[in-house]
Design a protein around this motif. Sequence first.
Motif, PDB file in Angstrom:
ATOM      1  N   LEU A 273       0.830  -1.201   0.000  1.00  0.00           N
ATOM      2  CA  LEU A 273       0.000   0.000   0.000  1.00  0.00           C
ATOM      3  C   LEU A 273       0.870   1.258   0.000  1.00  0.00           C
ATOM      4  O   LEU A 273       0.554   2.252  -0.681  1.00  0.00           O
ATOM      5  CB  LEU A 273      -0.928  -0.017   1.210  1.00  0.00           C
ATOM      6  N   ALA A 274       1.980   1.213   0.748  1.00  0.00           N
ATOM      7  CA  ALA A 274       2.885   2.360   0.785  1.00  0.00           C
ATOM      8  C   ALA A 274       3.540   2.595  -0.563  1.00  0.00           C
ATOM      9  O   ALA A 274       3.662   3.746  -1.025  1.00  0.00           O
ATOM     10  CB  ALA A 274       3.948   2.150   1.862  1.00  0.00           C
ATOM     11  N   ASP A 275       3.976   1.526  -1.214  1.00  0.00           N
ATOM     12  CA  ASP A 275       4.583   1.667  -2.543  1.00  0.00           C
ATOM     13  C   ASP A 275       3.605   2.309  -3.523  1.00  0.00           C
ATOM     14  O   ASP A 275       4.008   3.042  -4.432  1.00  0.00           O
ATOM     15  CB  ASP A 275       5.000   0.298  -3.076  1.00  0.00           C
ATOM     16  N   LEU A 276       2.319   2.016  -3.349  1.00  0.00           N
ATOM     17  CA  LEU A 276       1.298   2.559  -4.245  1.00  0.00           C
ATOM     18  C   LEU A 276       0.864   3.961  -3.850  1.00  0.00           C
ATOM     19  O   LEU A 276      -0.032   4.528  -4.474  1.00  0.00           O
ATOM     20  CB  LEU A 276       0.091   1.621  -4.278  1.00  0.00           C
ATOM     21  N   GLY A 277       1.478   4.525  -2.814  1.00  0.00           N
ATOM     22  CA  GLY A 277       1.260   5.925  -2.511  1.00  0.00           C
ATOM     23  C   GLY A 277       0.560   6.231  -1.214  1.00  0.00           C
ATOM     24  O   GLY A 277       0.415   7.406  -0.854  1.00  0.00           O
ATOM     25  N   ALA A 278       0.083   5.219  -0.486  1.00  0.00           N
ATOM     26  CA  ALA A 278      -0.580   5.475   0.786  1.00  0.00           C
ATOM     27  C   ALA A 278       0.423   5.989   1.816  1.00  0.00           C
ATOM     28  O   ALA A 278       1.603   5.627   1.791  1.00  0.00           O
ATOM     29  CB  ALA A 278      -1.261   4.211   1.300  1.00  0.00           C
ATOM     30  N   ASP A 279      -0.066   6.834   2.731  1.00  0.00           N
ATOM     31  CA  ASP A 279       0.738   7.262   3.876  1.00  0.00           C
ATOM     32  C   ASP A 279       0.580   6.193   4.947  1.00  0.00           C
ATOM     33  O   ASP A 279      -0.444   6.136   5.626  1.00  0.00           O
ATOM     34  CB  ASP A 279       0.247   8.619   4.387  1.00  0.00           C
TER      35      ASP A 279
ATOM     36  N   ARG B   1       9.737  -0.289   3.649  1.00  0.00           N
ATOM     37  CA  ARG B   1      10.054   0.987   3.021  1.00  0.00           C
ATOM     38  C   ARG B   1       8.784   1.844   2.869  1.00  0.00           C
ATOM     39  O   ARG B   1       7.665   1.361   2.947  1.00  0.00           O
ATOM     40  CB  ARG B   1      10.714   0.774   1.655  1.00  0.00           C
ATOM     41  N   ASN B   2       9.014   3.113   2.615  1.00  0.00           N
ATOM     42  CA  ASN B   2       7.941   4.084   2.340  1.00  0.00           C
ATOM     43  C   ASN B   2       6.973   4.272   3.509  1.00  0.00           C
ATOM     44  O   ASN B   2       5.848   4.734   3.310  1.00  0.00           O
ATOM     45  CB  ASN B   2       7.163   3.698   1.074  1.00  0.00           C
ATOM     46  N   LYS B   3       7.407   3.918   4.729  1.00  0.00           N
ATOM     47  CA  LYS B   3       6.539   4.062   5.901  1.00  0.00           C
ATOM     48  C   LYS B   3       7.122   5.088   6.869  1.00  0.00           C
ATOM     49  O   LYS B   3       8.315   5.381   6.849  1.00  0.00           O
ATOM     50  CB  LYS B   3       6.387   2.718   6.627  1.00  0.00           C
ATOM     51  N   ARG B   4       6.248   5.588   7.754  1.00  0.00           N
ATOM     52  CA  ARG B   4       6.686   6.414   8.883  1.00  0.00           C
ATOM     53  C   ARG B   4       6.502   5.611  10.163  1.00  0.00           C
ATOM     54  O   ARG B   4       5.516   4.896  10.310  1.00  0.00           O
ATOM     55  CB  ARG B   4       5.872   7.710   8.955  1.00  0.00           C
ATOM     56  N   SER B   5       7.456   5.730  11.083  1.00  0.00           N
ATOM     57  CA  SER B   5       7.419   4.962  12.318  1.00  0.00           C
ATOM     58  C   SER B   5       7.042   5.843  13.506  1.00  0.00           C
ATOM     59  O   SER B   5       7.658   6.888  13.744  1.00  0.00           O
ATOM     60  CB  SER B   5       8.776   4.309  12.589  1.00  0.00           C
ATOM     61  N   LEU B   6       6.013   5.400  14.236  1.00  0.00           N
ATOM     62  CA  LEU B   6       5.598   6.028  15.485  1.00  0.00           C
ATOM     63  C   LEU B   6       5.801   5.018  16.606  1.00  0.00           C
ATOM     64  O   LEU B   6       5.155   3.968  16.621  1.00  0.00           O
ATOM     65  CB  LEU B   6       4.126   6.441  15.407  1.00  0.00           C
ATOM     66  N   ALA B   7       6.711   5.311  17.522  1.00  0.00           N
ATOM     67  CA  ALA B   7       6.924   4.441  18.680  1.00  0.00           C
ATOM     68  C   ALA B   7       5.946   4.865  19.768  1.00  0.00           C
ATOM     69  O   ALA B   7       6.042   5.982  20.298  1.00  0.00           O
ATOM     70  CB  ALA B   7       8.367   4.551  19.175  1.00  0.00           C
ATOM     71  N   ILE B   8       5.005   3.997  20.117  1.00  0.00           N
ATOM     72  CA  ILE B   8       3.907   4.364  21.013  1.00  0.00           C
ATOM     73  C   ILE B   8       3.594   3.207  21.959  1.00  0.00           C
ATOM     74  O   ILE B   8       3.681   2.036  21.573  1.00  0.00           O
ATOM     75  CB  ILE B   8       2.650   4.746  20.174  1.00  0.00           C
TER      76      ILE B   8
END
Length: 386
Positions: free
Chosen positions: A25-31, A63-70
Amino acid sequence: MSALSGITVLELSRVLAGPWCGMILADLGADVIKLESFDGDDTRGLGPPFLDGMSAYFACCNRNKRSLAIDLRTPESRPLVEALVREADVLVENYRTGGAEALGVGYDALSAINPRLVYCSISGYGRQGPGAAWPGYDYVVQAEAGLMSVTGPADGEPYKVGVAVADLATGQNAATAILAALMQRHRTGKGQRIDVSLFDSQLALLANVGSAALFTGGEAARHGNAHASIVPYQAFHAADGEFVLAVASEKLWMETCHLLGREDWLRDPRYVNNASRVEHREALCAELAALFIGQPVAHWLGLFAGAGVPAAPINSVRQALDHPVAHARGMRILMEGVPMVGSPLKLSASPPRLERAPPALGQHSDEIARGCGFEPEALRLAGAIR
């Protein structure tokens, strides 16, 4: 714009099936926002090899992801979670059954906050049924869902496949189901829950082998590097190594006989069609083996290539990665110094993006918190994020 630009995905998953879905999903443009515990995704520690502290395992699917440590167990994290859910389109989770509910991120709780949410649960054996509480691991499912029984030498022990195919197929099935649910939401305005399991995915992957067992009522046999229903379609030894030959049609069989100077096989009732060749596979393959051992691999590959008969060397992983097709098709990529295999999805108007290398743990915690209107330091002091 990418195909999924404007779609926000919350990935509450770890290891391979869920992250594989998220990366598609990230490769296809999703945040894709990857919510990780303070310890991080399990695969961050699965190595060697490591590159500057990052494991190859983690890199392959994040790849193409953002990481939130929670810390979802901390009440102070709840306002941030709810803010993220209100703006999300998709959530992917792979907790043990009941785990998401215990953390307050189950489907009922989150769909009440956002009825448009597409909520995808990935598990070993499904969220209902006798296996709902069982842990799901690729190796175990390869064994339990029949794949190992048909993999390995015909006269040897069952083998697992060299990569985690049950996990990968489940991740791809999850991505497909999510895209379908988003299409339906476009028509109805409502989200839904998706339930995808490793067992179901692996059972479906049995394909023609599973179908044959249903037709006959008997057990499927192990054929090693041969094919249960097509002959010749297997590996053969040449004078200096091995190659595979795939004669999957009568036209190709005729061409093979002409190339090998064995037109007599076209008149032999044992080999007259594929069904007959399957019945007499031992005799035919023994004759082929005696012929192929007399010349090197390059000779046979050149002969077959000239006539369009499918044949190939058995490449190593390095040889496959260095293959000219891999380079020509953009399957070798480098993102911020991290070497990766590229996306196999080729869209002419919205190709897969290459924007973010696999993230460090909590790399985007501050950015994500601020984007939701929260002060990161306050959340950090409360033990909600890192």
